[in-house]
Structures are given as C-alpha cells and as structure tokens.
Design a protein around this motif. Sequence first.
Motif: not given
Length: 127
Positions: A35-64
């Motif tokens: 369970a600890k290994k799975e939590i660690g893997r999921l936390q790393a995956q979450l961090l990667a997704v959050e980083e991708e989302e942050r980069k996407r937001r920074e480089s993306s054009i606003s909907p407006k």
Amino acid sequence: SVVWKKQAEHARDLEVRNEQLAAQYAYSQKELSDAKKEIGRLQAQLLAVEEEERKRRESSISPKTLQFLRDQLAEANEKLKTLRAKERRWGDERTALEAQVKRLKFELQKKNPSQLRLMEMEVQNEL
C-alpha cells in the motif's frame, strides 16, 4: 497429570494461535508495504499530472482569448467571402465591358466620317 495435560494443551493452543497471529502480522506488513508503494506511485503520478496541468495552463490561451480569436477568424472569413464575390462580379463586369468595347470598335470601323461625327455628338449629349 490432568492439570499438566491441560496446561500442555493450552500451551499448544497458544503456540498455534501465536503462529496464526504471526502469519497475519506478516501478511498485514506485506499489505502495508504494498500500500505504501502504491501510495508513493500515485503521489508521483499526481505530481506529474499537476506539473503537466501547470505547464499547460501557463502555455495555453485563455478561453476568452480563444473565443476572441475564433470570432476574429469568422469575421475575416466573411470579409474574404464578400471580397471574392465582389471580385467575381467585377470580373463579370469587366468581361461584359470588354465585349462592349470590341463591339463598339467594330461598329466604328464600319461607320463613315459623317456617321462618326453624329455618334460623337450623341455621346457628348449623353455626357
């Protein structure tokens, strides 16, 4: 001797129970480790997704801004359609005028000098 037997049975029962508990504990420890290994893997995956989302937001054009650009594009396409229609119409008018000029030149070549003067006067009167 009966007491001794009962105590020996009780001791065996306790040993069996102890072995069962030890096996359950070992299994629980493995589950906890997994369970600890799975939590660690999921936390790393979450961090990667959050980083991708942050980069996407920074480089993306606003909907407006995106909607504004789409509206601009639609407006430009409408202007282009209008200009192409005008171009076709002008082309048709030019072709008709060229044909009229050719016809008039042909007619002028057939006229004698007095007829040409009469036509010139008619044109002057129209102007």
